[in-house]
Design a protein around this motif. Sequence first.
Motif, mmCIF file in Angstrom:
data_model
loop_
_atom_site.group_PDB
_atom_site.id
_atom_site.type_symbol
_atom_site.label_atom_id
_atom_site.label_comp_id
_atom_site.label_asym_id
_atom_site.label_seq_id
_atom_site.Cartn_x
_atom_site.Cartn_y
_atom_site.Cartn_z
ATOM 1 N N GLU A 120 88.071 64.988 154.322
ATOM 2 C CA GLU A 120 87.650 63.753 154.165
ATOM 3 C C GLU A 120 86.759 63.071 154.948
ATOM 4 N N GLU A 156 87.426 56.965 159.878
ATOM 5 C CA GLU A 156 87.801 58.025 159.025
ATOM 6 C C GLU A 156 88.299 59.238 159.972
ATOM 7 N N HIS A 198 91.810 61.218 159.343
ATOM 8 C CA HIS A 198 92.325 60.904 158.186
ATOM 9 C C HIS A 198 92.837 62.463 157.446
ATOM 10 N N HIS A 219 95.817 54.024 154.697
ATOM 11 C CA HIS A 219 94.846 53.650 153.782
ATOM 12 C C HIS A 219 94.682 52.075 153.365
ATOM 13 N N THR A 279 90.736 57.523 147.368
ATOM 14 C CA THR A 279 91.022 57.336 148.777
ATOM 15 C C THR A 279 89.817 57.291 149.521
ATOM 16 N N GLY A 280 89.372 56.450 150.361
ATOM 17 C CA GLY A 280 88.160 56.613 151.251
ATOM 18 C C GLY A 280 88.465 56.610 152.518
#
Length: 330
Positions: free
Chosen positions: A141, A167, A177, A263, A329-330
Amino acid sequence: MQLPPPRGPLSAWLNDRLTGSDDGDRTIVVGPSGRPFADDDLQLALWVAYELQYRGFDEVDPDRQWDPSVIAFRTQLERPWIAWLEANCRIRPTDEPVAEQLRALIDADDGPRLAPYLRRHASTEQFREFVLHRSVYQLKEADPHSFGIPRLDGAAKAALVEIEADEYGGGRWERMHSELFRTTMRWLELDDTYGYYVSEVPAVTLAVSNVMSLFAIHRRWTAALIGHLAALEMTSTHPNRQYAAGAARLGASPAQARYFTEHVEADAVHEQIAAHDLCGSYVRQHPDALADVLFGARCSLALDNLFAKQLLTRWNAPARNPRRAATATG
Ligand SMILES: [Fe+2]
Ligand SMILES: [Fe+2]
């Protein structure tokens, strides 16, 4: 990781070339592909070619990253893939600010109802399958979008770094993440080794990662890369709240569901940074890039919808959606 087993002549040629069992004389031509997102051989070959830019493979010499025959082959693979993306995801920009156009694009998206299904109905086995598929991207990610950092300047660069720092856990590896996702995988008794499930997932799941890698490794797609990230961040908060509720319903502890709850919080902030500070600043610096920013965002939505439809179809669950339900999902 090991090279995944080939799924056809394209991925077989690439594996042979990368391991040196092909002396380089055997040429290969990539033919047309009407549905490249669903072409297992094409998407696996692309995934392997792109992985040379990330961690690589145990049995592949690192210098193969710049093997001219591999790069030429990857270019062939990308042609039908890019043609499909252009034909299906290119939209005409308006004169509105880019953040507003991104919001309008996302609000108009009418995707399959994966998140509500996972919240209310999914069995543990279905939730496990969802997480297994997602692991192909989530274990790296943020890595694709980090390729954008050296290609940006000023406010756009600072905005991307701000998002990516979160992140990557703000300097604490256990809060990255990808590491939070590992905890969720272990709850479901999945193997959290990087790339472990690549050989098991179908083309569409690989395509979700491959569209990011396409935009990541080619500087000419920088605008699409940040548009893609903006779409991820702007479609994350609501579905992750539903994933968290689904995980809790199935017995996940707060720590095991933390990937999702994290998130809900983080992406409420990230979506503002991505739309206004990242894409807004970039388009001010590069007005001609607006169309590609929107293109990248639309590609993200399109692939996530195909991904959601794939799972819901496998589960015989209703895919139609009176309102949009994003999956990213970012
Ligand atoms: Fe994230
Ligand atoms: Fe994020």
